[in-house]
Design a protein around this motif. Structure first.
Motif, mmCIF file in Angstrom:
data_model
loop_
_atom_site.group_PDB
_atom_site.id
_atom_site.type_symbol
_atom_site.label_atom_id
_atom_site.label_comp_id
_atom_site.label_asym_id
_atom_site.label_seq_id
_atom_site.Cartn_x
_atom_site.Cartn_y
_atom_site.Cartn_z
ATOM 1 N N THR A 11 50.839 -3.860 17.269
ATOM 2 C CA THR A 11 51.329 -4.869 16.935
ATOM 3 C C THR A 11 52.949 -4.184 16.321
ATOM 4 O O THR A 11 53.343 -5.180 15.304
ATOM 5 C CB THR A 11 50.831 -4.877 15.343
ATOM 6 O OG1 THR A 11 50.656 -3.679 15.151
ATOM 7 C CG2 THR A 11 49.343 -5.714 15.694
ATOM 8 N N GLY A 12 53.277 -2.954 17.244
ATOM 9 C CA GLY A 12 54.544 -2.493 16.334
ATOM 10 C C GLY A 12 54.290 -2.061 14.774
ATOM 11 O O GLY A 12 55.577 -1.932 14.684
ATOM 12 N N LEU A 13 53.524 -1.752 14.652
ATOM 13 C CA LEU A 13 53.189 -1.613 12.769
ATOM 14 C C LEU A 13 52.806 -0.127 12.955
ATOM 15 O O LEU A 13 52.917 0.597 11.924
ATOM 16 C CB LEU A 13 52.438 -2.626 12.155
ATOM 17 C CG LEU A 13 52.622 -4.167 12.235
ATOM 18 C CD1 LEU A 13 51.752 -4.387 11.851
ATOM 19 C CD2 LEU A 13 54.234 -4.193 12.150
ATOM 20 N N GLY A 14 52.346 0.680 14.285
ATOM 21 C CA GLY A 14 51.585 1.563 14.026
ATOM 22 C C GLY A 14 51.792 3.206 14.429
ATOM 23 O O GLY A 14 53.413 2.243 15.757
ATOM 24 N N GLY A 15 52.069 4.083 14.891
ATOM 25 C CA GLY A 15 52.446 5.731 16.305
ATOM 26 C C GLY A 15 53.886 5.230 16.059
ATOM 27 O O GLY A 15 54.614 5.824 14.318
ATOM 28 N N LEU A 16 54.097 5.295 17.347
ATOM 29 C CA LEU A 16 55.656 5.620 17.188
ATOM 30 C C LEU A 16 56.816 4.764 16.800
ATOM 31 O O LEU A 16 57.720 4.704 16.389
ATOM 32 C CB LEU A 16 56.394 5.713 19.129
ATOM 33 C CG LEU A 16 55.708 6.776 19.571
ATOM 34 C CD1 LEU A 16 56.458 6.547 20.812
ATOM 35 C CD2 LEU A 16 56.289 7.843 19.698
ATOM 36 N N ALA A 17 55.872 3.485 16.351
ATOM 37 C CA ALA A 17 56.993 1.963 16.196
ATOM 38 C C ALA A 17 57.181 2.220 14.827
ATOM 39 O O ALA A 17 57.995 1.830 13.986
ATOM 40 C CB ALA A 17 56.205 0.507 16.325
ATOM 41 N N ALA A 18 56.053 3.092 14.258
ATOM 42 C CA ALA A 18 56.582 3.190 12.413
ATOM 43 C C ALA A 18 56.770 4.797 12.145
ATOM 44 O O ALA A 18 57.344 4.289 10.950
ATOM 45 C CB ALA A 18 54.251 3.366 11.933
#
Lengths: 217, 297
Positions: free
Chosen positions: B270-277
């Motif tokens: 979703t691009g909302l967690g981990g490195l994306a966040a």
């Protein structure tokens, strides 16, 4: 267990324009399914995205991918990235909607496509399950609300009992039928066949000669 | 159809037939195709893979339109030429091939998804180094892909290969497992050893999340393929040396499915967690898509 991946080329393939097999190549495939179901030129296209598709469609090129499919392009067609201007030039109005609720068909990569023109409207609910492979879980067309299990190939036929017998006899010679369903409106009947193997073009042509209202996904 | 690794290994062992051959026969029967049709379709895929590996290191390399990725396969190539790599030239050549392929993918070039586009560099990363290492001829390279596909089908039908449902373990993890199993066969190992390599490769990457910055198949996807290819070679070597995973391959695949289903949505593409966040990841997303974007759950 649902067997979605039936060919080695579902795993080693498809050859495609990047960047995502599920959000680009799979989106082309969902669009192509909608194209086959509508079987006409739409004037209005509305795409509803859910979950991962809603969050990441912009980055993955899902928009032009799905429109490519609706225009009938293959995933490795070099026109794929330019599909939206191509559609607009053809007079097709295109709208994308990011839905905030969970997918109504229970998968994070869901697109629901509404295609319409002055004569007709269809709604196709598809999901992209990975590696470019898709499922079609709901189709609303010609007064029918069809709810397949999902895995392709699926054959839809509008006709009568004798058409059903003839289609079944032909299918029996080329593939096993994993599941069948029948849908009714006031004056019509639609038969759904979930097939084990993909049909060869010549077998499909044989069927299409005898039954005009066929949809093969 | 082979629905488990156990069935595949048993069929290969009892009939003394390589898994690549079992896969070709299954494909012919499932699609009513001739051997030539099935074989030439796989040859075309091999050609696409070879072209992508080369394309990413031509000139200054390829770059994505966002500028997040590109040109790093070329850096690796130049570094290797100096001859001082820490992990050895074969390993870094695999890494270069993997990154090259995924840079081509991120730049919207043509790739062969194996099994997905996000994980498209892992298998070529493995294949084109063992080609030189083992002097594989054209036929053996095509067979490598059939073997990888056979194991990949079992993983895909039992667990899945989408980052949105299973995380990166389902993409790069699956690709790495396919590469490990096929590398063992190419090196003359048994199907049993292939299944051990597969089990070790997945076990090593179990739990890997899918956290693409800005939702793009770029960061960290491109370099995850480096680890996919490296892990495949390591797992294949361990299996060929006689190491075993102790937990059988089919149980590992089932575990991967369960781990994937347990991942929160923020860590499933979703691009909302981990490195994306991370702050930097969020800044990149805003630069690319504007300041109004959603940046967390």
């Amino acid at each position: 267990m649902a067997v979605n991946y039936k060919s080695v080329f579902d795993i080693i393939g498809p050859v495609m324009i990047g960047p995502s097999s599920s959000h680009t190549a799979g989106a082309v495939a969902i669009g192509r399914a909608a194209n086959r179901i509508f079987h006409d030129k739409p004037t209005n296209v509305i795409i509803h995205y859910y979950e991962s598709f809603a969050e990441t469609h912009k980055g993955h090129g899902t928009d032009y991918a799905i429109i490519s499919g609706i225009l009938g392009f293959e995933p490795d067609d070099s026109r794929v990235p330019n599909a939206i201007p191509i559609a607009e030039k053809q007079g097709i109005k295109v709208t994308f909607i990011e839905e905030s609720e969970d997918s109504p068909i229970g998968h994070p990569n869901t697109a629901i496509i509404e295609l319409s023109n002055e004569q007709r409207k269809v709604i196709v609910s598809g999901c992209s399950i990975g590696g470019g492979t898709i499922e079609i879980r709901e189709i609303k067309m010609d007064g029918f609300d069809i709810k397949p299990k999902g895995p392709l190939p699926i054959l839809l036929m509008q006709g009568h009992d004798d058409d059903h017998r003839s289609v079944s006899a032909k299918l029996a010679t080329v593939t096993s039928v994993n599941d069948e369903a029948t849908y009714h409106t006031a004056d019509r009947t639609l038969y759904e066949y979930d097939l084990e193997n993909r049909l060869k073009n010549h077998d499909l042509d044989d069927l299409a000669k005898k039954h005009s209202q066929l949809v093969y996904l | 159809m082979y629905m488990s690794i156990k069935e595949l290994v048993a069929a290969s062992t009892t009939t003394d037939t390589p898994v690549s051959e079992l896969m070709i026969q299954q494909e012919m029967s499932k699609t009513s195709s001739s051997r030539e049709e099935v074989w030439s379709a796989m040859e075309r895929n091999l050609d696409v893979m070879e072209a992508a590996v080369k394309r990413g290191v031509e000139g200054d390399g390829v770059f994505s339109t966002t500028g997040l990725t590109g040109g790093e396969a070329v850096l690796l190539k130049k570094y290797r030429e100096q001859g001082h790599t820490l992990s050895g030239d074969i390993m870094m050549e695999a890494v270069q091939n993997a990154i090259s392929t995924n840079e081509v993918n991120a730049s919207m070039g043509v790739v062969c998804a194996t099994p997905t586009a996000g994980s498209t560099g892992t298998l070529p990363g493995v294949l084109f180094v063992i080609k030189d290492r083992l002097n594989l001829d054209h036929e053996q390279m095509v067979r490598f892909l059939f073997t990888a596909g056979a194991y990949g089908m079992v993983i895909a039908n039992n667990a899945g290969i989408a980052g949105a449902t299973g995380g990166c373990q389902a993409e790069v993890g699956s690709a790495s497992a396919m590469g490990a199993a096929a590398a063992v066969e190419a090196a003359g190992g048994t199907a049993e050893q292939s299944s051990e390599a597969l089990a070790m490769a997945i076990s090593n990457l179990l739990g890997l999340v899918c956290d693409p910055v800005a939702g793009l198949v770029e960061l960290p996807c491109v370099k995850r393929n480096a680890i996919g290819a490296g892990n495949a070679l390591i797992s294949a070597d361990m299996a060929l040396a006689g190491l075993t995973n102790k937990i059988p391959a089919d149980e590992v695949i089932e575990a991967m499915d369960k781990v994937g289903k347990g991942l929160p949505k923020a860590l499933r593409e979703t691009g909302l967690g981990g490195l994306a966040a991370t702050p930097t990841g969020i800044q990149m997303k805003m630069r690319i898509f504007g300041n109004t974007v959603k940046v967390g759950e």
